[in-house]
Design a protein around this motif. Sequence first.
Motif, PDB file in Angstrom:
ATOM      1  N   SER A  86       0.979  -1.105  -0.084  1.00 52.64           N
ATOM      2  CA  SER A  86      -0.283  -0.077  -0.017  1.00 52.64           C
ATOM      3  C   SER A  86       0.863   1.363   0.069  1.00 52.64           C
ATOM      4  O   SER A  86       0.386   2.224  -0.624  1.00 52.64           O
ATOM      5  N   GLY A  87       2.141   1.330   0.666  1.00 55.33           N
ATOM      6  CA  GLY A  87       2.720   2.457   0.627  1.00 55.33           C
ATOM      7  C   GLY A  87       3.585   2.879  -0.634  1.00 55.33           C
ATOM      8  O   GLY A  87       3.840   3.745  -0.683  1.00 55.33           O
ATOM      9  N   LEU A  88       3.343   1.930  -1.600  1.00 59.36           N
ATOM     10  CA  LEU A  88       4.143   2.322  -3.045  1.00 59.36           C
ATOM     11  C   LEU A  88       2.821   2.692  -3.958  1.00 59.36           C
ATOM     12  O   LEU A  88       3.050   3.045  -4.983  1.00 59.36           O
ATOM     13  N   MET A  89       1.649   2.453  -3.415  1.00 56.56           N
ATOM     14  CA  MET A  89       0.764   2.639  -4.463  1.00 56.56           C
ATOM     15  C   MET A  89       0.778   4.105  -5.054  1.00 56.56           C
ATOM     16  O   MET A  89       0.150   4.411  -6.137  1.00 56.56           O
ATOM     17  N   PRO A  90       1.035   5.206  -4.169  1.00 55.94           N
ATOM     18  CA  PRO A  90       0.957   6.405  -4.828  1.00 55.94           C
ATOM     19  C   PRO A  90       1.955   6.709  -6.007  1.00 55.94           C
ATOM     20  O   PRO A  90       1.991   7.399  -7.014  1.00 55.94           O
ATOM     21  N   TYR A  91       2.848   5.658  -6.230  1.00 56.76           N
ATOM     22  CA  TYR A  91       4.020   5.612  -7.005  1.00 56.76           C
ATOM     23  C   TYR A  91       3.305   4.895  -8.264  1.00 56.76           C
ATOM     24  O   TYR A  91       3.649   5.420  -9.262  1.00 56.76           O
ATOM     25  N   TYR A  92       3.046   3.705  -8.038  1.00 54.42           N
ATOM     26  CA  TYR A  92       2.328   2.914  -9.103  1.00 54.42           C
ATOM     27  C   TYR A  92       0.989   3.739  -9.916  1.00 54.42           C
ATOM     28  O   TYR A  92       0.708   3.278 -10.623  1.00 54.42           O
ATOM     29  N   SER A  93       0.428   4.794  -9.118  1.00 53.41           N
ATOM     30  CA  SER A  93      -0.708   5.274  -9.763  1.00 53.41           C
ATOM     31  C   SER A  93      -0.431   6.835 -10.104  1.00 53.41           C
ATOM     32  O   SER A  93      -1.344   7.401 -10.750  1.00 53.41           O
ATOM     33  N   GLN A  94       0.790   7.329 -10.278  1.00 49.79           N
ATOM     34  CA  GLN A  94       1.090   8.706 -10.574  1.00 49.79           C
ATOM     35  C   GLN A  94       0.914   8.498 -12.202  1.00 49.79           C
ATOM     36  O   GLN A  94       1.021   7.515 -12.777  1.00 49.79           O
ATOM     37  N   ARG A  95       0.816   9.588 -12.652  1.00 51.62           N
ATOM     38  CA  ARG A  95       0.773   9.970 -14.340  1.00 51.62           C
ATOM     39  C   ARG A  95       1.901  10.585 -14.772  1.00 51.62           C
ATOM     40  O   ARG A  95       2.661  11.157 -14.183  1.00 51.62           O
TER      41      ARG A  95
END
Length: 533
Positions: free
Chosen positions: A61-70
């Motif tokens: 979950s802590g990496l989700m912001p990186y995997y969801s960036q545009r």
Amino acid sequence: MHTRPSPRRIRSLRPRRTARLAAGLLTAGALLLTACSSGSSTSASGTVDAALAALPRSTPSGLMPYYSQRLHWRDCGVPGFQCTTMKAPLDYAEPEGASIRLAVARKKATGKEKPLGSLLVNPGGPGGSAVDYLQQYAGVGYPEEVRARYDMVAMDPRGVARSEPVECLDGRQMDAYTQTDTTPDDTRERDALVTADRKFAESCGAHSARLLRHVSTVEAARDMDILRALLGDPKLNYVGASYGTFLGATYAGLFPERVGRMVLDGAMDPSLDARRLNLDQTAGFETAFQAFAKDCVRHSDCPLGGKGTTPEQAGDHLKAFFRQLDARPVPAHDKDGRKLTEALATTGVIAAMYDEGAWEQLREALALAMKEKDGSGLLALADSYYERDAKGHYSNLMMANAAVNCLDLPPAFTGPEDVEKALPEFEKASPVFGSGLAWAALNCTYWPVRATGEPHRIEAKGAAPIVVVGTVRDPATPYRWAQSLARQLSSARLLTYDGDGHTAYGRGSACIDSAINTYLLHGTPPPAGKRCS
């Protein structure tokens, strides 16, 4: 390794011969190691390292912001190419903490057929700019049918070129560093070499303290998975050359189920320690030199001997020349006043070992220096190796190279006394280059950051077929490394090129190119035991 390259400086030379002789003439470094027949290695503690363990399939979950960036693509000044940046955590153990910004470039698929997705490329190093490689070579020089079906993509790894580069010495300081004598004849010269390595390490620590603990190959491989997701690819399609094979194999070990079509050309062996790597590469450069010598003596302008001269005799002539330079450097008509020293001449010769297409240039440069006392030709080869431009500026290749290597593996030697004990073994591996390459492997000894990696096997169980390519007389990545990596990877197919130079794809073998193109376009790996010339 050799005059200032760090122990695993392995890069593909091609981009600027398109330029850098195997990387412009090269970049070499010396990687080093010999694969054990079992494919495993023993660490300093005496234990056999386990295979690289795969990460969990689900994204934390802590990496989700990186995997969801545009990604926001823009024109980057090179016709046909787009650029962007992406963020990755500086420390994957603390993803909520600081981030690092990485440079990415692409060239969209040119054909009308349905695209096959993205093809990520990396030229090696460590420290080579993948973005430059894409724009100068892969994006225009890869086979047209491959470029038609794939978006060609590259990312400068963390700490490299446009991706928050590691910084150490300035241009004048690098000039002094690259001229440091790496074949010390007495205590004074040995102390000067140690001082130079210490100064380089301390400078990197002073200028790049934030980065030095976070430029490992494992972290760079994890960055690649974020990029894969942002590109919309369910699996990673990848071509890595030289050190890029270690990066690709590491990705496969971490994310085996996400491996698509992967080519590892000029393979490294992750199971070897730094000393073995350096020793193997030393032997590899000797093999390449003997091939060059055999070719040289067939030409009337060969300064190493005429017809009938053996490679060993040619090597004796070259060593004698190096000794002369050690005592008295020759003019090189350099605007900054540099002369051709033994260290720079050795670098120039090694640079040309990466590509047999550079042998004529080397032959002419040696003749110019040995017969006319003009070192400009060999100095140009050395500058190409180090990526030094006409204004005296260096790329960050050498800095990033050391930073990655010294973090990935414990140092090859504990100090100068350790090197001296190893000299007979290195000189046996290469009478021409052995001493210099052994002393050059001292650079990580004084690194300000402790290594986080160790030698390890990579099995990547569950991965799709991976094509491992080895060149029989490759100077920088000896063929046995490819054999060892192919034995380690559970799904590997070994493709052999019976030829000279560093790497094989796109270097003139229709057989190699056809096998790799078929795999990239149709997913069909070459048959087991496939051999090309």
